[in-house]
Design a protein around this motif. Structure first.
Motif, PDB file in Angstrom:
ATOM      1  N   ALA A  55     -55.111   9.475 -59.972  1.00  0.00           N
ATOM      2  CA  ALA A  55     -54.383   8.425 -59.147  1.00  0.00           C
ATOM      3  C   ALA A  55     -53.853   9.149 -57.835  1.00  0.00           C
ATOM      4  CB  ALA A  55     -53.648   7.670 -60.031  1.00  0.00           C
ATOM      5  N   LEU A  56     -53.143  10.139 -58.169  1.00  0.00           N
ATOM      6  CA  LEU A  56     -52.472  10.688 -57.191  1.00  0.00           C
ATOM      7  C   LEU A  56     -53.267  11.388 -56.473  1.00  0.00           C
ATOM      8  CD1 LEU A  56     -49.846  11.994 -55.861  1.00  0.00           C
ATOM      9  CD2 LEU A  56     -50.040  14.069 -57.385  1.00  0.00           C
ATOM     10  N   ALA A  57     -54.544  12.033 -56.662  1.00  0.00           N
ATOM     11  CA  ALA A  57     -55.690  12.545 -56.048  1.00  0.00           C
ATOM     12  C   ALA A  57     -56.110  11.370 -54.907  1.00  0.00           C
ATOM     13  CB  ALA A  57     -56.757  13.131 -56.643  1.00  0.00           C
ATOM     14  N   ALA A  58     -56.301  10.329 -55.604  1.00  0.00           N
ATOM     15  CA  ALA A  58     -56.823   9.086 -54.991  1.00  0.00           C
ATOM     16  C   ALA A  58     -56.084   8.625 -53.775  1.00  0.00           C
ATOM     17  CB  ALA A  58     -57.168   8.013 -56.000  1.00  0.00           C
ATOM     18  N   LYS A  59     -54.695   8.660 -54.169  1.00  0.00           N
ATOM     19  CA  LYS A  59     -53.692   8.052 -53.152  1.00  0.00           C
ATOM     20  C   LYS A  59     -53.666   9.209 -52.036  1.00  0.00           C
ATOM     21  CE  LYS A  59     -48.755   7.413 -52.120  1.00  0.00           C
ATOM     22  NZ  LYS A  59     -47.525   7.266 -52.607  1.00  0.00           N
ATOM     23  N   GLU A  60     -53.723  10.308 -52.110  1.00  0.00           N
ATOM     24  CA  GLU A  60     -53.801  11.542 -51.106  1.00  0.00           C
ATOM     25  C   GLU A  60     -54.900  11.328 -50.429  1.00  0.00           C
ATOM     26  OE1 GLU A  60     -52.814  15.301 -52.904  1.00  0.00           O
ATOM     27  OE2 GLU A  60     -50.961  14.669 -53.293  1.00  0.00           O
ATOM     28  N   GLY A  61     -56.201  10.810 -51.112  1.00  0.00           N
ATOM     29  CA  GLY A  61     -57.352  10.599 -50.173  1.00  0.00           C
ATOM     30  C   GLY A  61     -57.269   9.304 -49.415  1.00  0.00           C
ATOM     31  N   GLY A  62     -56.436   8.405 -49.494  1.00  0.00           N
ATOM     32  CA  GLY A  62     -56.459   7.383 -48.938  1.00  0.00           C
ATOM     33  C   GLY A  62     -56.603   6.001 -49.582  1.00  0.00           C
ATOM     34  N   ALA A  63     -56.531   5.948 -50.876  1.00  0.00           N
ATOM     35  CA  ALA A  63     -56.911   4.849 -51.574  1.00  0.00           C
ATOM     36  C   ALA A  63     -55.549   3.954 -51.403  1.00  0.00           C
ATOM     37  CB  ALA A  63     -56.928   5.172 -53.220  1.00  0.00           C
ATOM     38  N   VAL A  64     -56.031   2.654 -51.448  1.00  0.00           N
ATOM     39  CA  VAL A  64     -54.696   1.651 -51.362  1.00  0.00           C
ATOM     40  C   VAL A  64     -54.263   1.186 -52.919  1.00  0.00           C
ATOM     41  CG1 VAL A  64     -55.384   1.102 -49.028  1.00  0.00           C
ATOM     42  CG2 VAL A  64     -56.019  -0.428 -50.785  1.00  0.00           C
ATOM     43  N   GLY A  65     -55.099   1.451 -53.805  1.00  0.00           N
ATOM     44  CA  GLY A  65     -54.737   0.749 -55.054  1.00  0.00           C
ATOM     45  C   GLY A  65     -55.628   1.452 -56.167  1.00  0.00           C
ATOM     46  N   ILE A  66     -54.935   1.087 -57.382  1.00  0.00           N
ATOM     47  CA  ILE A  66     -55.692   1.753 -58.512  1.00  0.00           C
ATOM     48  C   ILE A  66     -56.000   0.984 -59.458  1.00  0.00           C
ATOM     49  CG2 ILE A  66     -55.442   3.599 -60.475  1.00  0.00           C
ATOM     50  CD1 ILE A  66     -55.272   4.918 -57.688  1.00  0.00           C
ATOM     51  N   ARG A  67     -57.516   1.078 -60.217  1.00  0.00           N
ATOM     52  CA  ARG A  67     -57.784   0.288 -61.148  1.00  0.00           C
ATOM     53  C   ARG A  67     -57.538   1.065 -62.405  1.00  0.00           C
ATOM     54  NH1 ARG A  67     -61.233  -4.776 -62.508  1.00  0.00           N
ATOM     55  NH2 ARG A  67     -62.181  -4.334 -64.520  1.00  0.00           N
ATOM     56  N   ALA A  68     -56.784   0.619 -63.495  1.00  0.00           N
ATOM     57  CA  ALA A  68     -56.723   1.510 -64.878  1.00  0.00           C
ATOM     58  C   ALA A  68     -56.732   0.840 -66.080  1.00  0.00           C
ATOM     59  CB  ALA A  68     -55.271   2.374 -64.741  1.00  0.00           C
ATOM     60  N   ASN A  69     -56.930   1.584 -67.087  1.00  0.00           N
ATOM     61  CA  ASN A  69     -57.520   0.903 -68.342  1.00  0.00           C
ATOM     62  C   ASN A  69     -56.323   1.586 -69.354  1.00  0.00           C
ATOM     63  OD1 ASN A  69     -58.644  -0.161 -70.982  1.00  0.00           O
ATOM     64  ND2 ASN A  69     -59.599   1.742 -71.164  1.00  0.00           N
ATOM     65  N   THR A  70     -55.653   0.623 -69.979  1.00  0.00           N
ATOM     66  CA  THR A  70     -54.493   0.613 -71.273  1.00  0.00           C
ATOM     67  C   THR A  70     -53.297   1.006 -70.556  1.00  0.00           C
ATOM     68  OG1 THR A  70     -54.378   3.088 -71.411  1.00  0.00           O
ATOM     69  CG2 THR A  70     -56.274   2.231 -72.429  1.00  0.00           C
ATOM     70  N   LYS A  71     -52.212   0.317 -71.303  1.00  0.00           N
ATOM     71  CA  LYS A  71     -50.952   0.132 -70.981  1.00  0.00           C
ATOM     72  C   LYS A  71     -50.507   1.784 -70.816  1.00  0.00           C
ATOM     73  CE  LYS A  71     -46.648  -0.669 -73.226  1.00  0.00           C
ATOM     74  NZ  LYS A  71     -45.828  -1.229 -74.670  1.00  0.00           N
ATOM     75  N   GLU A  72     -50.695   2.491 -71.634  1.00  0.00           N
ATOM     76  CA  GLU A  72     -50.191   3.905 -71.454  1.00  0.00           C
ATOM     77  C   GLU A  72     -50.604   4.788 -70.285  1.00  0.00           C
ATOM     78  OE1 GLU A  72     -50.187   2.409 -75.473  1.00  0.00           O
ATOM     79  OE2 GLU A  72     -51.992   2.582 -74.100  1.00  0.00           O
ATOM     80  N   ASP A  73     -52.080   4.658 -69.787  1.00  0.00           N
ATOM     81  CA  ASP A  73     -52.554   5.295 -68.515  1.00  0.00           C
ATOM     82  C   ASP A  73     -51.776   4.384 -67.205  1.00  0.00           C
ATOM     83  OD1 ASP A  73     -54.236   6.603 -70.146  1.00  0.00           O
ATOM     84  OD2 ASP A  73     -56.139   6.024 -69.060  1.00  0.00           O
ATOM     85  N   ILE A  74     -51.612   3.403 -67.387  1.00  0.00           N
ATOM     86  CA  ILE A  74     -50.955   2.647 -66.270  1.00  0.00           C
ATOM     87  C   ILE A  74     -49.467   2.756 -66.140  1.00  0.00           C
ATOM     88  CG2 ILE A  74     -50.208   0.220 -65.525  1.00  0.00           C
ATOM     89  CD1 ILE A  74     -52.754  -0.869 -66.739  1.00  0.00           C
ATOM     90  N   ILE A  75     -48.742   3.197 -67.353  1.00  0.00           N
ATOM     91  CA  ILE A  75     -47.242   3.460 -67.059  1.00  0.00           C
ATOM     92  C   ILE A  75     -47.238   4.999 -66.650  1.00  0.00           C
ATOM     93  CG2 ILE A  75     -45.636   4.425 -68.593  1.00  0.00           C
ATOM     94  CD1 ILE A  75     -46.000   1.822 -70.282  1.00  0.00           C
ATOM     95  N   ALA A  76     -48.278   6.036 -66.922  1.00  0.00           N
ATOM     96  CA  ALA A  76     -48.222   7.290 -66.429  1.00  0.00           C
ATOM     97  C   ALA A  76     -48.528   7.345 -64.903  1.00  0.00           C
ATOM     98  CB  ALA A  76     -49.301   8.127 -67.313  1.00  0.00           C
ATOM     99  N   ILE A  77     -49.622   6.389 -64.579  1.00  0.00           N
ATOM    100  CA  ILE A  77     -49.924   6.453 -63.304  1.00  0.00           C
ATOM    101  C   ILE A  77     -48.951   5.831 -62.439  1.00  0.00           C
ATOM    102  CG2 ILE A  77     -51.416   5.094 -61.579  1.00  0.00           C
ATOM    103  CD1 ILE A  77     -53.762   5.372 -63.748  1.00  0.00           C
ATOM    104  N   LYS A  78     -48.168   4.821 -62.863  1.00  0.00           N
ATOM    105  CA  LYS A  78     -47.016   4.277 -62.128  1.00  0.00           C
ATOM    106  C   LYS A  78     -45.820   5.102 -61.828  1.00  0.00           C
ATOM    107  CE  LYS A  78     -46.562  -0.183 -61.488  1.00  0.00           C
ATOM    108  NZ  LYS A  78     -47.226  -0.007 -60.231  1.00  0.00           N
ATOM    109  N   GLN A  79     -45.698   6.198 -62.700  1.00  0.00           N
ATOM    110  CA  GLN A  79     -44.804   7.259 -62.602  1.00  0.00           C
ATOM    111  C   GLN A  79     -45.193   8.279 -61.459  1.00  0.00           C
ATOM    112  OE1 GLN A  79     -44.379   8.517 -66.691  1.00  0.00           O
ATOM    113  NE2 GLN A  79     -42.761   6.992 -67.146  1.00  0.00           N
ATOM    114  N   GLU A  80     -46.403   8.329 -61.210  1.00  0.00           N
ATOM    115  CA  GLU A  80     -46.924   9.235 -60.427  1.00  0.00           C
ATOM    116  C   GLU A  80     -46.959   8.773 -59.076  1.00  0.00           C
ATOM    117  OE1 GLU A  80     -47.838  12.943 -59.560  1.00  0.00           O
ATOM    118  OE2 GLU A  80     -47.762  12.676 -61.632  1.00  0.00           O
ATOM    119  N   VAL A  81     -47.483   7.521 -58.637  1.00  0.00           N
ATOM    120  CA  VAL A  81     -47.873   6.997 -57.349  1.00  0.00           C
ATOM    121  C   VAL A  81     -47.118   5.769 -57.205  1.00  0.00           C
ATOM    122  CG1 VAL A  81     -49.946   7.999 -57.461  1.00  0.00           C
ATOM    123  CG2 VAL A  81     -50.082   6.036 -58.199  1.00  0.00           C
TER     124      VAL A  81
END
Length: 222
Positions: free
Chosen positions: A29-55
């Motif tokens: 997700a961090l790589a996607a943000k640095e590449g210009g993504a405006v949002g993330i789609r993610a699967n599972t509560k655990e992955d989403i929590i980890a992603i939101k701590q990063e971006v």
């Protein structure tokens, strides 16, 4: 709206994939943000929590879970919805096909989310024009072509067929914002769907699944 206009990158890895890890998905997700993504789609509560701590990008959350009595597996019941509400995601995507569901009706799930978390937006993952119209009637905030080609009724179809004819039909028949998802596999296709008038587009495997990308390359020389 919770989602800006632009490219949303799907950062998912199932249990049988080499990159299956909440930590790895957060870095994806961090790589996607640095590449210009405006949002993330993610699967599972655990992955989403980890992603939101990063971006700090908005997340479309899903939980994929198989049920014996239904082929619906993307955020199919209140159980998955509750997990996503705990994750802090800004948008919850539901399988909005007209297939038989394992538990609550689609309308009941929409009403449940509206009551439990009115600030959370809802995305419909549809496969047919009829399903897109139904999702529009139910008041989804976004309608995504996610499942076109991935249900029994639409098996073998691809979003880019006939110059994105299905996507065009959806755009002409709904009032809510349309998100192109499913088989948007090149930058040229991404431009094409925006030229058609979509609000946003989700790209997943073409960016975040190196095993599948490698297979595509290898298949050309075998």
């Amino acid at each position: 709206m919770k989602l800006p206009q632009g490219l949303i990158v799907s950062c998912q890895a199932l249990e049988d994939e080499p990159l299956h890890s909440s930590f790895i998905m957060s870095k994806m997700a961090l790589a996607a943000k640095e590449g210009g993504a405006v949002g993330i789609r993610a699967n599972t509560k655990e992955d989403i929590i980890a992603i939101k701590q990063e971006v700090d990008l908005p997340v479309i959350g899903i939980v994929k879970r198989n049920y014996d009595n239904s082929s619906v597996f993307i955020t199919a019941t209140k159980k998955e919805v509750d997990e996503l509400l705990e994750s802090g995601c800004e948008v919850i995507a539901l399988d909005a096909t007209l297939r038989e569901r394992p538990a609550e009706s689609l309308e009941d799930l929409v009403q449940y989310i509206r009551k439990q978390a009115p600030e959370v937006e809802i995305m419909a993952d549809i496969a047919t024009l009829e399903e897109a119209k139904n999702a529009d009637r139910l008041g989804f905030d976004y309608i995504g072509t996610t499942l076109h080609g991935y249900t029994e009724e639409t098996q073998g179809k691809v979003l880019y067929a006939d110059d994105f004819a299905f996507l065009t039909d959806v755009l002409e028949n709904v009032t809510q914002k349309v998100i192109a998802e499913g088989n948007v596999i090149t930058p040229e296709m991404l431009k094409a769907v925006f030229d058609k008038g979509v609000y946003a587009s989700v790209v997943g495997g073409a960016i975040t699944r190196p095993r599948d990308i490698t297979k595509r390359f290898v298949s050309m020389i075998q």
